[in-house]
Write a protein that holds these residues in place. Structure first.
Motif, PDB file in Angstrom:
ATOM      1  N   GLN A 104       0.825  -1.199   0.000  1.00  8.96           N
ATOM      2  CA  GLN A 104       0.000   0.000   0.000  1.00  8.96           C
ATOM      3  C   GLN A 104       0.864   1.256   0.000  1.00  8.96           C
ATOM      4  OE1 GLN A 104      -3.119  -0.493  -0.478  1.00  8.96           O
ATOM      5  NE2 GLN A 104      -3.139  -2.691  -0.026  1.00  8.96           N
ATOM      6  N   THR A 105       0.254   2.392  -0.244  1.00  5.42           N
ATOM      7  CA  THR A 105       0.946   3.674  -0.205  1.00  5.42           C
ATOM      8  C   THR A 105       0.156   4.655   0.650  1.00  5.42           C
ATOM      9  OG1 THR A 105      -0.175   4.436  -2.211  1.00  5.42           O
ATOM     10  CG2 THR A 105       1.975   3.384  -2.490  1.00  5.42           C
ATOM     11  N   PHE A 106       0.870   5.604   1.260  1.00  2.00           N
ATOM     12  CA  PHE A 106       0.215   6.638   2.047  1.00  2.00           C
ATOM     13  C   PHE A 106      -0.631   7.522   1.134  1.00  2.00           C
ATOM     14  CE2 PHE A 106       3.737   5.487   4.813  1.00  2.00           C
ATOM     15  CZ  PHE A 106       3.125   5.441   6.048  1.00  2.00           C
ATOM     16  N   GLY A 107      -1.823   7.835   1.587  1.00  2.00           N
ATOM     17  CA  GLY A 107      -2.730   8.647   0.802  1.00  2.00           C
ATOM     18  C   GLY A 107      -3.623   7.854  -0.132  1.00  2.00           C
ATOM     19  N   SER A 108      -3.414   6.545  -0.194  1.00  2.00           N
ATOM     20  CA  SER A 108      -4.255   5.726  -1.064  1.00  2.00           C
ATOM     21  C   SER A 108      -5.601   5.456  -0.399  1.00  2.00           C
ATOM     22  CB  SER A 108      -3.568   4.403  -1.407  1.00  2.00           C
ATOM     23  OG  SER A 108      -3.352   3.631  -0.239  1.00  2.00           O
ATOM     24  N   ILE A 109      -6.563   5.078  -1.209  1.00  5.16           N
ATOM     25  CA  ILE A 109      -7.924   4.856  -0.730  1.00  5.16           C
ATOM     26  C   ILE A 109      -8.072   3.488  -0.075  1.00  5.16           C
ATOM     27  CG2 ILE A 109     -10.261   4.377  -1.530  1.00  5.16           C
ATOM     28  CD1 ILE A 109      -9.882   7.259  -1.345  1.00  5.16           C
ATOM     29  N   LYS A 110      -8.699   3.463   1.110  1.00  3.38           N
ATOM     30  CA  LYS A 110      -9.088   2.203   1.733  1.00  3.38           C
ATOM     31  C   LYS A 110     -10.548   1.899   1.418  1.00  3.38           C
ATOM     32  CE  LYS A 110      -8.952  -0.354   6.090  1.00  3.38           C
ATOM     33  NZ  LYS A 110     -10.345  -0.824   6.181  1.00  3.38           N
ATOM     34  N   HIS A 111     -11.414   2.888   1.631  1.00  9.59           N
ATOM     35  CA  HIS A 111     -12.822   2.771   1.253  1.00  9.59           C
ATOM     36  C   HIS A 111     -13.189   4.014   0.449  1.00  9.59           C
ATOM     37  CE1 HIS A 111     -13.208  -0.676   3.831  1.00  9.59           C
ATOM     38  NE2 HIS A 111     -12.937   0.022   4.928  1.00  9.59           N
ATOM     39  N   ASP A 112     -13.524   3.827  -0.822  1.00  8.63           N
ATOM     40  CA  ASP A 112     -13.828   4.952  -1.684  1.00  8.63           C
ATOM     41  C   ASP A 112     -15.263   5.429  -1.450  1.00  8.63           C
ATOM     42  OD1 ASP A 112     -13.379   6.877  -3.628  1.00  8.63           O
ATOM     43  OD2 ASP A 112     -12.401   5.462  -4.990  1.00  8.63           O
ATOM     44  N   VAL A 113     -15.619   6.547  -2.093  1.00  8.12           N
ATOM     45  CA  VAL A 113     -16.984   7.044  -1.974  1.00  8.12           C
ATOM     46  C   VAL A 113     -17.951   5.951  -2.428  1.00  8.12           C
ATOM     47  CG1 VAL A 113     -16.319   9.441  -2.256  1.00  8.12           C
ATOM     48  CG2 VAL A 113     -16.822   8.089  -4.280  1.00  8.12           C
ATOM     49  N   ALA A 114     -19.091   5.880  -1.777  1.00 10.77           N
ATOM     50  CA  ALA A 114     -19.981   4.729  -1.971  1.00 10.77           C
ATOM     51  C   ALA A 114     -20.769   4.791  -3.271  1.00 10.77           C
ATOM     52  CB  ALA A 114     -20.942   4.621  -0.783  1.00 10.77           C
ATOM     53  N   ARG A 199     -14.549  15.529  -6.224  1.00 12.72           N
ATOM     54  CA  ARG A 199     -13.701  14.515  -5.593  1.00 12.72           C
ATOM     55  C   ARG A 199     -13.297  15.000  -4.209  1.00 12.72           C
ATOM     56  NH1 ARG A 199      -7.823  14.925  -8.796  1.00 12.72           N
ATOM     57  NH2 ARG A 199      -7.248  17.023  -8.029  1.00 12.72           N
ATOM     58  N   LEU A 200     -12.984  14.056  -3.332  1.00 16.73           N
ATOM     59  CA  LEU A 200     -12.469  14.355  -1.998  1.00 16.73           C
ATOM     60  C   LEU A 200     -10.981  14.041  -1.975  1.00 16.73           C
ATOM     61  CD1 LEU A 200     -15.243  12.713   0.244  1.00 16.73           C
ATOM     62  CD2 LEU A 200     -15.209  15.015  -0.746  1.00 16.73           C
ATOM     63  N   CYS A 201     -10.199  14.936  -1.403  1.00 15.71           N
ATOM     64  CA  CYS A 201      -8.755  14.728  -1.332  1.00 15.71           C
ATOM     65  C   CYS A 201      -8.270  14.847   0.113  1.00 15.71           C
ATOM     66  CB  CYS A 201      -8.010  15.734  -2.210  1.00 15.71           C
ATOM     67  SG  CYS A 201      -8.340  15.566  -3.981  1.00 15.71           S
ATOM     68  N   HIS A 202      -7.211  14.115   0.412  1.00 19.02           N
ATOM     69  CA  HIS A 202      -6.633  14.100   1.763  1.00 19.02           C
ATOM     70  C   HIS A 202      -5.149  14.418   1.676  1.00 19.02           C
ATOM     71  CE1 HIS A 202      -5.250  12.982   5.661  1.00 19.02           C
ATOM     72  NE2 HIS A 202      -4.794  11.792   5.306  1.00 19.02           N
ATOM     73  N   PRO A 267      14.569  16.382  10.731  1.00 23.03           N
ATOM     74  CA  PRO A 267      13.506  16.867   9.841  1.00 23.03           C
ATOM     75  C   PRO A 267      13.300  16.021   8.611  1.00 23.03           C
ATOM     76  CG  PRO A 267      14.904  18.675  10.577  1.00 23.03           C
ATOM     77  CD  PRO A 267      15.575  17.403  10.984  1.00 23.03           C
ATOM     78  N   HIS A 268      14.336  15.273   8.166  1.00 15.03           N
ATOM     79  CA  HIS A 268      14.214  14.472   6.954  1.00 15.03           C
ATOM     80  C   HIS A 268      13.343  13.239   7.155  1.00 15.03           C
ATOM     81  CE1 HIS A 268      17.155  16.974   4.946  1.00 15.03           C
ATOM     82  NE2 HIS A 268      17.944  16.862   5.990  1.00 15.03           N
ATOM     83  N   ARG A 269      12.889  13.008   8.367  1.00 10.16           N
ATOM     84  CA  ARG A 269      12.035  11.859   8.626  1.00 10.16           C
ATOM     85  C   ARG A 269      10.597  12.127   8.230  1.00 10.16           C
ATOM     86  NH1 ARG A 269      12.181  10.080  14.464  1.00 10.16           N
ATOM     87  NH2 ARG A 269      11.100   8.304  13.537  1.00 10.16           N
ATOM     88  N   TYR A 270      10.248  13.357   7.917  1.00  9.65           N
ATOM     89  CA  TYR A 270       8.871  13.723   7.607  1.00  9.65           C
ATOM     90  C   TYR A 270       8.695  13.855   6.096  1.00  9.65           C
ATOM     91  CZ  TYR A 270       8.445  14.721  12.567  1.00  9.65           C
ATOM     92  OH  TYR A 270       8.426  14.620  13.932  1.00  9.65           O
ATOM     93  N   LYS A 271       7.698  13.153   5.546  1.00  7.87           N
ATOM     94  CA  LYS A 271       7.420  13.168   4.120  1.00  7.87           C
ATOM     95  C   LYS A 271       5.937  13.440   3.893  1.00  7.87           C
ATOM     96  CE  LYS A 271      11.653  12.061   3.449  1.00  7.87           C
ATOM     97  NZ  LYS A 271      12.589  13.091   2.964  1.00  7.87           N
ATOM     98  N   ASP A 272       5.633  14.430   3.080  1.00 11.44           N
ATOM     99  CA  ASP A 272       4.242  14.746   2.765  1.00 11.44           C
ATOM    100  C   ASP A 272       3.661  13.742   1.770  1.00 11.44           C
ATOM    101  OD1 ASP A 272       4.275  16.992   4.387  1.00 11.44           O
ATOM    102  OD2 ASP A 272       4.866  18.339   2.762  1.00 11.44           O
ATOM    103  N   PHE A 273       2.366  13.562   1.843  1.00  6.58           N
ATOM    104  CA  PHE A 273       1.667  12.698   0.891  1.00  6.58           C
ATOM    105  C   PHE A 273       0.280  13.275   0.653  1.00  6.58           C
ATOM    106  CE2 PHE A 273       0.631  11.013   5.089  1.00  6.58           C
ATOM    107  CZ  PHE A 273      -0.749  10.868   5.012  1.00  6.58           C
ATOM    108  N   GLU A 274      -0.364  12.813  -0.382  1.00  6.59           N
ATOM    109  CA  GLU A 274      -1.734  13.225  -0.678  1.00  6.59           C
ATOM    110  C   GLU A 274      -2.398  12.163  -1.528  1.00  6.59           C
ATOM    111  OE1 GLU A 274      -1.801  16.138  -4.329  1.00  6.59           O
ATOM    112  OE2 GLU A 274      -0.225  16.787  -2.915  1.00  6.59           O
ATOM    113  N   GLY A 275      -3.721  12.202  -1.554  1.00  2.00           N
ATOM    114  CA  GLY A 275      -4.487  11.254  -2.353  1.00  2.00           C
ATOM    115  C   GLY A 275      -5.903  11.753  -2.524  1.00  2.00           C
ATOM    116  N   CYS A 276      -6.593  11.261  -3.558  1.00  2.00           N
ATOM    117  CA  CYS A 276      -7.949  11.707  -3.855  1.00  2.00           C
ATOM    118  C   CYS A 276      -8.852  10.510  -4.141  1.00  2.00           C
ATOM    119  CB  CYS A 276      -7.964  12.649  -5.061  1.00  2.00           C
ATOM    120  SG  CYS A 276      -7.115  14.220  -4.779  1.00  2.00           S
ATOM    121  N   SER A 277     -10.132  10.707  -3.889  1.00  2.00           N
ATOM    122  CA  SER A 277     -11.133   9.688  -4.179  1.00  2.00           C
ATOM    123  C   SER A 277     -11.426   9.681  -5.670  1.00  2.00           C
ATOM    124  CB  SER A 277     -12.422   9.989  -3.404  1.00  2.00           C
ATOM    125  OG  SER A 277     -13.057  11.142  -3.951  1.00  2.00           O
TER     126      SER A 277
END
Length: 286
Positions: A104-114, A199-202, A267-277
């Motif tokens: 899996q990847t951070f920001g990926s969908i577990k349960h998408d919009v119904a 769409r919803l994004c996180h 500080p290099h331990r922090y990585k941003d991520f994002e994902g959308c439905s």
């Protein structure tokens, strides 16, 4: 303007209410004796107010006269207290690392919009693979967006996590894994929500144990092997390595040099991520 002695003539006084910190209450010596709520929350004793007046007066005079300022400038024989803020301990358990499931990847969908389409007044929910929000409070940003597809093919942000119709719900799971629900209660007003595709994004920030190790070098700088998120955060960031990091914390408490090295790496331990439905339709009809 300034005179030849570098003193400010007719200064403009500006009262600024924000100080980027919190100092609890400041009472008079008389009010302090009552020890009610405000007095009990005055941190530095009955002379807290007088101390603030003394130091603020010193700062003001030094600003007007254009000279460097320190606590000892007005009292040469008194040394200012040491700044021990970097040695303070927190009783709030730290975020050691964030993990995700294998493959899996951070920001990926577990349960998408119904549903494929909704009407005004409905509630839309999407669940993302996320990380601890304490990694980055996103004070000038947002954990979520509700986006509308414009006629030019570009996505326009209509709502963020500060809007009343949205909710961001973080759900911790076992062994550093967590999920985030992005919830949108579609407003009933036609003016607020145009019909169309949405769409919803996180957005989030994950924490690793090893820092910037998206690629590991093998056999020389020209040979690299990219490792996926789930490996770095589940296998490489094992419990054994977490134990090593705890031991490192002990070293930091006694070693200034180790603290300097760790501070530059941390500080290099922090990585941003994002994902959308996936996209969905919001219709005018009921």
């Amino acid at each position: 303007s300034s005179s030849s002695t570098n003193q400010v003539v007719e200064p403009t006084i500006v009262i600024a209410g924000l100080a980027n910190s919190y100092t609890h209450y400041i009472t008079t010596p008389e009010e302090y004796q009552g020890q009610r709520y405000e007095a009990a929350s005055t941190l530095y004793g009955p002379w807290t107010l007088d101390g603030y007046i003394q130091e603020m007066e010193r700062l003001t005079r030094d600003l007007i006269e254009g000279r460097s300022s320190s606590s000892s400038s007005s009292q040469p024989n008194v040394r200012p207290p040491k700044d021990l803020s970097k040695y303070q301990l927190s009783l709030l358990p730290p975020v050691e690392l964030d993990t995700i499931g294998i493959g899996q990847t951070f920001g990926s969908i577990k349960h998408d919009v119904a549903n494929d389409s909704y009407v005004r007044g409905d509630t839309v929910v999407a669940t993302f693979r996320s990380a601890n929000p304490r990694n980055n409070l996103r004070l000038e940003g947002t954990f979520l967006t509700v986006e509308h597809l414009e006629d030019d093919g570009k996505w326009k942000v209509l709502y963020v996590d500060g809007d009343e119709c949205t909710r961001y719900i973080w759900k911790p799971a076992a062994l550093g894994e967590s999920f985030a629900d992005v919830v949108w209660e579609i407003p009933a007003s036609d003016d607020e929500v145009p019909q169309g595709l949405y769409r919803l994004c996180h957005f989030g920030t994950r924490k690793t144990l090893l820092g910037d190790v998206g690629e590991w070098t093998m056999g020389g700088s020209s040979n690299t092997m990219a490792l996926p998120d789930w490996f770095l955060n589940n296998v490489a960031c094992s419990t054994a390595l977490a134990t090593v990091r705890q031991a490192t914390k002990v070293l930091l408490s006694v070693s200034h040099k180790a603290r300097h090295w760790f501070g530059s790496w941390y500080p290099h331990r922090y990585k941003d991520f994002e994902g959308c439905s996936r996209t969905f339709m919001v219709r005018n009809d009921g």
